[in-house]
Write an enzyme that holds these catalytic residues in place. Structure first.
Site, PDB file in Angstrom:
ATOM      1  N   GLU A 184       0.817  -1.228   0.000  1.00 20.97           N
ATOM      2  CA  GLU A 184       0.000   0.000   0.000  1.00 20.97           C
ATOM      3  C   GLU A 184       0.846   1.272   0.000  1.00 20.97           C
ATOM      4  O   GLU A 184       1.782   1.413   0.785  1.00 20.97           O
ATOM      5  CB  GLU A 184      -0.886  -0.028   1.256  1.00 20.97           C
ATOM      6  CG  GLU A 184      -1.820   1.153   1.386  1.00 20.97           C
ATOM      7  CD  GLU A 184      -2.899   0.887   2.427  1.00 20.97           C
ATOM      8  OE1 GLU A 184      -3.226  -0.302   2.683  1.00 20.97           O
ATOM      9  OE2 GLU A 184      -3.411   1.860   2.993  1.00 20.97           O
ATOM     10  N   GLU A 188      -6.005   6.448  -0.983  1.00 21.64           N
ATOM     11  CA  GLU A 188      -6.403   7.058   0.295  1.00 21.64           C
ATOM     12  C   GLU A 188      -6.163   8.570   0.270  1.00 21.64           C
ATOM     13  O   GLU A 188      -6.809   9.316   0.998  1.00 21.64           O
ATOM     14  CB  GLU A 188      -5.582   6.336   1.367  1.00 21.64           C
ATOM     15  CG  GLU A 188      -5.558   6.906   2.707  1.00 21.64           C
ATOM     16  CD  GLU A 188      -4.616   6.090   3.615  1.00 21.64           C
ATOM     17  OE1 GLU A 188      -4.336   4.904   3.348  1.00 21.64           O
ATOM     18  OE2 GLU A 188      -4.175   6.660   4.613  1.00 21.64           O
ATOM     19  N   HIS A 203     -10.458   3.110   2.589  1.00 19.91           N
ATOM     20  CA  HIS A 203      -9.626   3.394   3.753  1.00 19.91           C
ATOM     21  C   HIS A 203     -10.492   3.532   4.991  1.00 19.91           C
ATOM     22  O   HIS A 203     -11.575   4.122   4.934  1.00 19.91           O
ATOM     23  CB  HIS A 203      -8.872   4.713   3.506  1.00 19.91           C
ATOM     24  CG  HIS A 203      -8.152   5.224   4.703  1.00 19.91           C
ATOM     25  ND1 HIS A 203      -8.504   6.379   5.353  1.00 19.91           N
ATOM     26  CD2 HIS A 203      -7.105   4.713   5.384  1.00 19.91           C
ATOM     27  CE1 HIS A 203      -7.691   6.573   6.373  1.00 19.91           C
ATOM     28  NE2 HIS A 203      -6.833   5.572   6.427  1.00 19.91           N
ATOM     29  N   GLU A 232     -11.804  -2.143   5.547  1.00 20.36           N
ATOM     30  CA  GLU A 232     -10.764  -2.018   6.581  1.00 20.36           C
ATOM     31  C   GLU A 232     -11.467  -1.877   7.926  1.00 20.36           C
ATOM     32  O   GLU A 232     -12.592  -1.385   8.011  1.00 20.36           O
ATOM     33  CB  GLU A 232      -9.903  -0.776   6.298  1.00 20.36           C
ATOM     34  CG  GLU A 232      -8.771  -0.566   7.295  1.00 20.36           C
ATOM     35  CD  GLU A 232      -7.731   0.463   6.850  1.00 20.36           C
ATOM     36  OE1 GLU A 232      -7.979   1.201   5.878  1.00 20.36           O
ATOM     37  OE2 GLU A 232      -6.652   0.519   7.493  1.00 20.36           O
TER      38      GLU A 232
HETATM   39  O1  LIG Z   1      -4.488   2.623   5.414  1.00 17.34           O
HETATM   40  C1  LIG Z   1      -4.535   3.075   6.533  1.00 17.34           C
HETATM   41  O2  LIG Z   1      -5.157   2.555   7.443  1.00 17.34           O
HETATM   42  C2  LIG Z   1      -3.817   4.386   6.757  1.00 17.34           C
HETATM   43  O3  LIG Z   1      -2.834   4.614   5.885  1.00 17.34           O
HETATM   44  C3  LIG Z   1      -3.668   4.788   8.159  1.00 17.34           C
HETATM   45  O4  LIG Z   1      -4.782   5.590   8.371  1.00 17.34           O
HETATM   46  C4  LIG Z   1      -2.467   5.600   8.556  1.00 17.34           C
HETATM   47  O5  LIG Z   1      -2.648   6.005   9.863  1.00 17.34           O
HETATM   48  C5  LIG Z   1      -1.155   4.937   8.483  1.00 17.34           C
HETATM   49  O6  LIG Z   1      -1.099   3.851   9.318  1.00 17.34           O
HETATM   50 MG    MG Z   2      -3.105   3.394   4.134  1.00 18.31          MG
END
Ligand SMILES: O=C(O)[C@H](O)[C@H](O)[C@@H](O)CO
Ligand code: MG
Length: 390
Positions: A240, A266, A316, A336
């Protein structure tokens, strides 16, 4: 029905925060000579809430998670006057009105995040007005339940990461995402650290659990090219945001190079941004966040475009504004999920501010067929832990 008032509030967390350790998560600041407080790029310790009142008594609730004070100012000064007096069911017209009138400065970044907050509240109103959950207005139920992946596993000592991974297995998750702690400046030793952390998690979860790998834009093109062949043996579900969100050609190059799907989005905005990512085959998984990308109105369009490219949408952050989109389209196979825990990065702050999110059970979550709107209310329990700006 007419919109009568737009009330915005900023909630800044002043309660206990778990400090992040060094190398907790790679990020875009890592390449700078002065590391300073590099973690600052992804602390989300504030939120903007958007409550839109109507002459029917229905109130819609939206939210923005980026730059909360700026988002509030944009909504108060620019967006509220554009929607007050209007019918919320004219959502496409209202979206275009906000988008076009702020186009000089608002089409990406915080301008679009602010539009998203208003749009989400408008959809909440529409759902409440017809007595249906928002997903029923978007396409309805396309799955019995939504599979979700546990998303945390920041880089700590390997034993703690293994224990954390085990805890997700124990809760029934069959997919999880971990973060890398090292990037280009950390040289071969950092590369080894990165590989060791994936090996450590794989050792615990075995080969039959999906493992997602997060770089949070903390690598660069050259470093990623060197890492990809070394990561292939771990068979990650995706890698990612290896490079900066603006380097779309870099994403496309990486996505062509490797058997590992490259994911991103994101930090991308509107259907125009996603059309570009898709046409260039820059990502194999799309990860917009509805409260940034342009709200439900924009996310719904992106789902249709992604479907036509056969690229899955796995938004995201989870959270209600995304779950409704995921439920309503086959383009989106999964969500997620940020586990609920002490406030750390701030991703989890959502649960301290809002009530109504479903709890995953054995790695699946569900939305109620009968709760109107988004099914979210403000959670006043922790209000005294926030500095609130009206
Ligand atoms: O994909 C994710 O969950 C994000 O990139 C997170 O919000 C970010 O905080 C990085 O861990
Ligand atoms: Mg991320």
């Amino acid at each position: 029905m007419k919109i009568t008032r737009v009330r915005t509030r900023v909630f800044e967390w002043k309660g206990h925060t778990v400090p992040a350790q060094p190398h907790f998560c790679s990020n875009a600041m890592d390449e700078l000579w002065d590391r300073g407080d590099s973690m600052g790029t992804f602390r989300f310790h504030g939120w903007t809430t958007v409550e839109i009142e109507t002459d029917s008594g229905i109130v819609g609730l939206g939210n923005v998670a980026l730059a909360p004070r700026i988002a509030k100012a944009i909504i108060d000064q620019y967006l509220a006057p554009l929607v007050i007096g209007q019918d919320p069911f004219d959502y496409e017209y209202l979206w275009q009105r906000m988008y076009r009138s702020t186009h000089a400065w608002g089409r990406k970044g915080i301008g679009m995040a602010a539009i998203s907050g208003v749009d989400i509240a408008i959809w909440d109103i529409m759902g409440k007005a017809v007595g249906k959950p928002v997903f029923k207005l978007l396409g309805g139920r396309t799955k019995e339940k939504i599979p979700c992946y546990a998303s945390k596993l920041y880089r700590t000592d390997l034993k703690s990461m293994q224990e954390e991974a085990q805890s997700y297995l124990d809760q029934g998750f069959t997919a999880m995402k971990m973060r890398f702690g090292y990037g280009p400046k950390d040289g071969p030793a950092g590369m080894r650290e990165n590989l060791n952390s994936v090996a450590a998690v794989r050792e615990v979860i075995g080969d039959d659990i999906d493992l997602m790998l997060e770089c949070y834009m903390g690598w660069n093109l050259e470093y990623t090219k060197r890492m990809l062949p070394k990561l292939e043996r771990f068979e990650p579900r995706w890698l990612e945001e290896p490079v900066l969100a603006d380097d779309i050609d870099g994403y496309a190059e990486l996505n062509r190079l490797t058997s590992i799907p490259i994911s991103g989005g994101e930090h991308e905005f509107t259907s125009y941004g996603f059309r570009q990512l898709l046409e260039k085959r820059a990502v194999s998984v799309i990860q917009y966040d509805t409260n940034r990308v342009g709200g439900i109105t924009a996310a719904h369009k992106i789902n249709a475009i992604a479907e036509s490219f056969s690229v899955p949408v796995i938004p995201h952050a989870g959270q209600m504004h995304n779950y409704h989109l995921t439920m309503s389209t086959l383009a989106s196979p999964m969500s997620e999920f940020f586990p609920v825990h002490d406030v750390e990065i701030g991703n989890e702050l959502f649960y301290y501010l809002f009530e109504g999110d479903p709890e995953p059970v054995n790695g699946f979550l569900d939305l109620d067929d009968d709760t109107p709107g988004l099914g979210l209310t403000l959670n006043e329990t922790y209000f005294d832990q926030f500095h609130i700006i009206e």
